[in-house]
Design a protein around this motif. Structure first.
Motif, PDB file in Angstrom:
ATOM      1  N   UNK A 113       0.784  -1.224   0.000  1.00  0.00           N
ATOM      2  CA  UNK A 113       0.000   0.000   0.000  1.00  0.00           C
ATOM      3  C   UNK A 113       0.816   1.275   0.000  1.00  0.00           C
ATOM      4  N   UNK A 114       2.115   1.179  -0.283  1.00  0.00           N
ATOM      5  CA  UNK A 114       3.003   2.348  -0.284  1.00  0.00           C
ATOM      6  C   UNK A 114       3.794   2.409  -1.590  1.00  0.00           C
ATOM      7  N   UNK A 115       4.263   3.606  -1.950  1.00  0.00           N
ATOM      8  CA  UNK A 115       5.172   3.754  -3.069  1.00  0.00           C
ATOM      9  C   UNK A 115       6.266   4.749  -2.727  1.00  0.00           C
ATOM     10  N   UNK A 116       7.390   4.655  -3.428  1.00  0.00           N
ATOM     11  CA  UNK A 116       8.554   5.487  -3.135  1.00  0.00           C
ATOM     12  C   UNK A 116       8.772   6.482  -4.270  1.00  0.00           C
ATOM     13  N   UNK A 117       8.570   7.786  -4.000  1.00  0.00           N
ATOM     14  CA  UNK A 117       8.856   8.791  -5.023  1.00  0.00           C
ATOM     15  C   UNK A 117      10.354   8.822  -5.350  1.00  0.00           C
ATOM     16  N   UNK A 118      10.666   8.814  -6.625  1.00  0.00           N
ATOM     17  CA  UNK A 118      12.055   8.891  -7.079  1.00  0.00           C
ATOM     18  C   UNK A 118      12.122   9.698  -8.371  1.00  0.00           C
ATOM     19  N   UNK A 174      -2.135   8.574  -2.258  1.00  0.00           N
ATOM     20  CA  UNK A 174      -1.557   9.791  -2.834  1.00  0.00           C
ATOM     21  C   UNK A 174      -1.096   9.492  -4.251  1.00  0.00           C
ATOM     22  N   UNK A 175      -1.649  10.200  -5.209  1.00  0.00           N
ATOM     23  CA  UNK A 175      -1.415   9.867  -6.616  1.00  0.00           C
ATOM     24  C   UNK A 175      -0.109  10.423  -7.169  1.00  0.00           C
ATOM     25  N   UNK A 176       0.400  11.540  -6.604  1.00  0.00           N
ATOM     26  CA  UNK A 176       1.601  12.129  -7.181  1.00  0.00           C
ATOM     27  C   UNK A 176       2.344  12.967  -6.150  1.00  0.00           C
ATOM     28  N   UNK A 177       3.520  13.442  -6.529  1.00  0.00           N
ATOM     29  CA  UNK A 177       4.346  14.286  -5.665  1.00  0.00           C
ATOM     30  C   UNK A 177       5.182  15.199  -6.546  1.00  0.00           C
ATOM     31  N   UNK A 178       5.416  16.406  -6.081  1.00  0.00           N
ATOM     32  CA  UNK A 178       6.295  17.321  -6.800  1.00  0.00           C
ATOM     33  C   UNK A 178       7.741  17.040  -6.413  1.00  0.00           C
ATOM     34  N   UNK A 179       8.651  17.117  -7.380  1.00  0.00           N
ATOM     35  CA  UNK A 179      10.084  16.959  -7.123  1.00  0.00           C
ATOM     36  C   UNK A 179      10.814  18.196  -7.620  1.00  0.00           C
ATOM     37  N   UNK A 180      11.715  18.713  -6.778  1.00  0.00           N
ATOM     38  CA  UNK A 180      12.487  19.903  -7.128  1.00  0.00           C
ATOM     39  C   UNK A 180      13.973  19.607  -6.973  1.00  0.00           C
ATOM     40  N   UNK A 181      14.699  19.531  -8.091  1.00  0.00           N
ATOM     41  CA  UNK A 181      16.158  19.433  -8.053  1.00  0.00           C
ATOM     42  C   UNK A 181      16.687  20.839  -7.818  1.00  0.00           C
ATOM     43  N   UNK A 182      17.211  21.097  -6.595  1.00  0.00           N
ATOM     44  CA  UNK A 182      17.483  22.481  -6.197  1.00  0.00           C
ATOM     45  C   UNK A 182      18.894  22.761  -5.707  1.00  0.00           C
ATOM     46  N   UNK A 183      19.826  21.840  -5.911  1.00  0.00           N
ATOM     47  CA  UNK A 183      21.224  22.135  -5.570  1.00  0.00           C
ATOM     48  C   UNK A 183      22.146  21.275  -6.418  1.00  0.00           C
ATOM     49  N   UNK A 184      23.342  21.799  -6.683  1.00  0.00           N
ATOM     50  CA  UNK A 184      24.304  21.081  -7.516  1.00  0.00           C
ATOM     51  C   UNK A 184      25.705  21.569  -7.199  1.00  0.00           C
ATOM     52  N   UNK A 197      11.944  21.326 -11.853  1.00  0.00           N
ATOM     53  CA  UNK A 197      10.780  20.852 -11.105  1.00  0.00           C
ATOM     54  C   UNK A 197       9.930  19.964 -12.009  1.00  0.00           C
ATOM     55  N   UNK A 198       9.603  18.757 -11.519  1.00  0.00           N
ATOM     56  CA  UNK A 198       8.708  17.861 -12.257  1.00  0.00           C
ATOM     57  C   UNK A 198       7.716  17.252 -11.271  1.00  0.00           C
ATOM     58  N   UNK A 199       6.716  16.569 -11.801  1.00  0.00           N
ATOM     59  CA  UNK A 199       5.774  15.810 -10.978  1.00  0.00           C
ATOM     60  C   UNK A 199       6.049  14.325 -11.180  1.00  0.00           C
ATOM     61  N   UNK A 200       6.187  13.599 -10.071  1.00  0.00           N
ATOM     62  CA  UNK A 200       6.341  12.145 -10.150  1.00  0.00           C
ATOM     63  C   UNK A 200       5.033  11.507  -9.699  1.00  0.00           C
ATOM     64  N   UNK A 201       4.754  10.316 -10.238  1.00  0.00           N
ATOM     65  CA  UNK A 201       3.444   9.709 -10.027  1.00  0.00           C
ATOM     66  C   UNK A 201       3.544   8.335  -9.378  1.00  0.00           C
ATOM     67  N   UNK A 202       2.477   7.989  -8.656  1.00  0.00           N
ATOM     68  CA  UNK A 202       2.375   6.647  -8.077  1.00  0.00           C
ATOM     69  C   UNK A 202       2.472   5.610  -9.187  1.00  0.00           C
ATOM     70  N   UNK A 203       3.412   4.668  -9.085  1.00  0.00           N
ATOM     71  CA  UNK A 203       3.557   3.672 -10.158  1.00  0.00           C
ATOM     72  C   UNK A 203       2.360   2.727 -10.175  1.00  0.00           C
ATOM     73  N   UNK A 204       1.913   2.378 -11.366  1.00  0.00           N
ATOM     74  CA  UNK A 204       0.808   1.432 -11.496  1.00  0.00           C
ATOM     75  C   UNK A 204       1.346   0.010 -11.450  1.00  0.00           C
ATOM     76  N   UNK A 205       0.565  -0.886 -10.891  1.00  0.00           N
ATOM     77  CA  UNK A 205       0.980  -2.287 -10.818  1.00  0.00           C
ATOM     78  C   UNK A 205       1.021  -2.881 -12.217  1.00  0.00           C
ATOM     79  N   UNK A 206       2.052  -3.660 -12.528  1.00  0.00           N
ATOM     80  CA  UNK A 206       2.119  -4.263 -13.864  1.00  0.00           C
ATOM     81  C   UNK A 206       0.955  -5.223 -14.086  1.00  0.00           C
ATOM     82  N   UNK A 207       0.466  -5.245 -15.306  1.00  0.00           N
ATOM     83  CA  UNK A 207      -0.640  -6.140 -15.627  1.00  0.00           C
ATOM     84  C   UNK A 207      -0.189  -7.589 -15.481  1.00  0.00           C
TER      85      UNK A 207
END
Length: 289
Positions: free
Chosen positions: A76-81, A131-141, A154-164
């Motif tokens: 029931x969990x996913x990891x934003x990456x 939670x369907x999505x999350x914002x990601x901000x690459x903010x240092x280099x 800045x992009x939006x990452x999404x909850x991965x769907x289970x493979x069919x």
């Protein structure tokens, strides 16, 4: 030139400048205080105390970021990456750069780029599947010997769907019947010829993408035979059923697929088909030759 000089000492309590060594008063610590210096050798100040020019550092930049989120090991969990790509001003990949970023629902994290200029930043905590999505901000280099251009991504990452789930089905049923040779049988001391025939069906098993499936166990029944017959598909996804004989008095029989078993795959009978139209992929009528 206004600035720090080894010829002067600064007294912070008095906020005054004094000559190094003699400690003679020079004046207040401001731009209006002037000091006359005498050269002790030709071009002493030009050659001995000139400041080297500041060399500009090459630019490094965050070129892009893409969603790399994965299901978490916790149900029931996913990891934003997010996978980021770092390049130089000429568009070449930059290895060894440290990139930092933050997610909407997690504290910041960082990664170090490899030879192709990429690395993947993971959120510090998993997120509920609600939670369907999350914002990601690459903010240092940072990169030794290089200067970041200061632009983040800045992009939006999404909850991965289970493979069919993997499925398979019958992709073709074909008549493979061959007539048997006439055999002699004895009845009331007389010799007669009794013609028989052997119905056979070749089944082809495919996966959901239409690729032949080897090692599938096909089960089925003939209407004129008691019991269930089975066969196992070869590399081309095909196998043949029907190791029995019927009298010539039987003009036809119907073969029906009852099951198809493949490891780690589910039989989908509603997907059964036949490209040449001599069956519906589940049942076929076989006529005496």
């Amino acid at each position: 030139r206004w600035g720090i000089s080894p010829e002067l000492e600064y007294d912070a309590a008095a906020d005054m400048l004094y000559a190094t060594g003699s400690h003679d008063l020079v004046g207040p610590n401001n731009i209006d205080t002037q000091v006359n210096l005498a050269e002790t050798a030709p071009n002493y100040f030009q050659n001995g105390t000139s400041c080297p020019p500041v060399q500009p550092q090459p630019t490094v930049l965050i070129d892009s970021a893409i969603d790399a989120s994965i299901p978490a090991s916790v149900a029931g969990q996913w990891l934003p990456q997010a996978t980021v790509t770092i390049k130089n001003a000429a568009g070449g990949p930059v290895a060894g750069a440290t990139v930092g970023g933050t997610f909407t629902y997690s504290f910041g994290n960082a990664c170090v780029t490899v030879a192709d200029g990429t690395c993947t930043i993971s959120a510090q905590s998993t997120v509920s599947n609600s939670t369907a999505d999350s914002s990601f901000h690459a903010n240092s280099l940072t990169k030794d010997g290089m200067q970041w251009d200061g632009h983040g991504v800045i992009i939006t990452v999404y909850r991965p769907t289970a493979p069919a789930p993997a499925t398979h089905h019958i992709g073709d049923l074909d008549n493979a019947t061959a007539s048997l040779s006439s055999i002699k049988s004895s009845l009331s001391m007389q010799t007669s010829l009794a013609a028989k025939w052997q119905p056979k069906v070749t089944a082809t098993v495919l996966d959901a993408s239409g690729v032949a499936v080897a090692g599938a166990t096909v089960s089925g029944k003939f209407s004129s035979y008691k019991g269930t017959l089975t066969c196992v598909t070869a590399a081309n996804g095909m196998c043949t059923l029907g190791n029995f004989s019927l009298s010539a008095r039987t003009s036809s029989t119907v073969f029906t697929v009852t099951n198809v078993v493949v490891n780690s795959s589910t039989y989908a009978p509603t997907a059964n088909s036949d490209p040449d139209g001599d069956s519906n992929g589940t049942a076929i009528t076989i006529k005496r030759p």
